[in-house]
Design a protein around this motif. Structure first.
Motif, mmCIF file in Angstrom:
data_model
loop_
_atom_site.group_PDB
_atom_site.id
_atom_site.type_symbol
_atom_site.label_atom_id
_atom_site.label_comp_id
_atom_site.label_asym_id
_atom_site.label_seq_id
_atom_site.Cartn_x
_atom_site.Cartn_y
_atom_site.Cartn_z
ATOM 1 N N ALA A 60 0.705 -1.238 0.351
ATOM 2 C CA ALA A 60 -0.060 -0.010 -0.054
ATOM 3 C C ALA A 60 1.385 1.556 0.113
ATOM 4 O O ALA A 60 0.509 2.332 -0.462
ATOM 5 C CB ALA A 60 -0.793 -0.161 1.367
ATOM 6 N N ALA A 61 2.107 0.955 0.077
ATOM 7 C CA ALA A 61 2.852 2.561 0.407
ATOM 8 C C ALA A 61 3.522 2.693 -1.052
ATOM 9 O O ALA A 61 4.101 3.830 -1.546
ATOM 10 C CB ALA A 61 4.323 1.951 1.635
ATOM 11 N N ASP A 62 3.330 1.662 -1.578
ATOM 12 C CA ASP A 62 4.033 1.876 -2.899
ATOM 13 C C ASP A 62 3.268 2.800 -3.803
ATOM 14 O O ASP A 62 2.102 2.309 -4.053
ATOM 15 C CB ASP A 62 4.371 0.107 -3.607
ATOM 16 C CG ASP A 62 5.147 0.107 -5.215
ATOM 17 O OD1 ASP A 62 5.403 1.559 -5.549
ATOM 18 O OD2 ASP A 62 5.080 -0.908 -5.417
ATOM 19 N N PRO A 63 4.156 3.486 -4.369
ATOM 20 C CA PRO A 63 2.989 5.198 -4.932
ATOM 21 C C PRO A 63 2.174 3.980 -7.039
ATOM 22 O O PRO A 63 2.147 5.231 -7.144
ATOM 23 C CB PRO A 63 4.594 5.987 -5.380
ATOM 24 C CG PRO A 63 5.331 5.554 -4.781
ATOM 25 C CD PRO A 63 5.128 4.077 -4.044
ATOM 26 N N SER A 64 3.360 3.155 -6.795
ATOM 27 C CA SER A 64 3.255 2.885 -7.660
ATOM 28 C C SER A 64 1.796 1.378 -7.824
ATOM 29 O O SER A 64 0.758 1.464 -8.877
ATOM 30 C CB SER A 64 3.523 1.809 -8.860
ATOM 31 O OG SER A 64 4.258 0.399 -7.751
#
Length: 272
Positions: A60-64
């Protein structure tokens, strides 16, 4: 050998308090069953609850990533959490310790109620059976806590199902020693009566007064109505119901309630 291990597991559970710990019994593969678990085996062993949560948080923290709203906990992870609670691992507590602690509270209340008995008064303790007097832990674990009705009901009447919840057995023996009669009222179907009675006796519940299962029109009655009807029969027979113990609210609510009702924890299923 498997039968010996199961007996030792139950004995260890019953003696849990003398060892200052309470935990699940050892489960053997039931006779005629091919596998110890019905959970599909895919890849490696299941992740811990912490690992499953960490995977979701990292992704969820991955901006992609385009993340969706998930207002409910993933059911698979919830089952992991349930299994950890039942097996007393992880950080979510221990089911067996919680049940035993509640049984101790019930013992204290029962002793208090015994002291209020009038001369000639007939006192009664009412007990539910599944997840109150007998545990279906081994079959629930085998079914991955999914409740599959056919194997579950086969288990309930098998010789392997004579596994007591030690705290309730202890409460039963306290009641009998005090001269209190014990009645079992269960939502099981009437055709299971002989096997149920046999397993209660084998589990150590000896000298009980009555055993009620759903018969005739009761098979389609709401649980609260059915159990109220059976408790009223006990009251009409001249008994004072000092305590009623169950794992479902439907075991305890309704008419002819116990003077004290004891709710045991049951995170495994809900019966309205």
């Amino acid at each position: 050998m498997a039968g010996v291990l199961r007996v030792l597991g139950v004995a260890g559970l019953a003696c849990g308090m003398c060892l200052a710990q309470v935990g699940p019994p050892v489960c053997a593969v039931p006779a005629g069953k091919q596998v110890p678990s019905l959970r599909p085996t895919v890849g490696t062993t299941r992740p811990s609850v912490a690992a499953a949560v960490a995977t979701a948080e990292t992704a969820a923290a991955d901006p992609s990533m385009i993340v969706t709203a998930e207002p409910m906990e993933n059911f698979g992870v919830a089952r992991y959490r349930l299994e950890d609670y039942a097996d007393c691992v992880g950080t979510g507590g221990c089911y067996w310790a919680d049940v035993d602690a509640q049984a101790k509270r019930a013992e204290t209340e029962l002793n208090r109620l015994v002291a209020t008995r009038k001369v000639g008064e007939k006192l009664v303790l009412v007990l539910d059976i599944d997840e109150t007097s007998l545990t279906n832990y081994c079959e629930m674990k085998r079914e991955d806590y999914g409740f599959i009705s056919v194997p579950f009901n086969e288990w309930a009447v098998s010789a392997e199902a004579d596994m007591p919840l030690p705290g309730t057995l202890r409460l039963f023996n306290v009641a009998r020693a005090a001269g209190i009669d014990v009645f079992f009222i269960t939502g099981r179907q009437g055709q299971q009566k002989a096997a149920t009675a046999k397993n209660l006796e084998a589990a150590g519940y000896k000298g009980w007064k009555g055993l009620a299962l759903r018969e005739g029109p009761q098979k389609t009655m709401a649980t609260v109505a059915y159990k109220s009807e059976e408790r009223k029969k006990i009251v009409d027979a001249g008994y004072r119901i000092v305590m009623n113990v169950g794992d479902q609210w439907s075991d305890l609510n309704g008419d002819a309630k116990g003077e004290v009702s004891v709710k045991l924890p049951n995170p495994f299923y809900y019966l309205p």
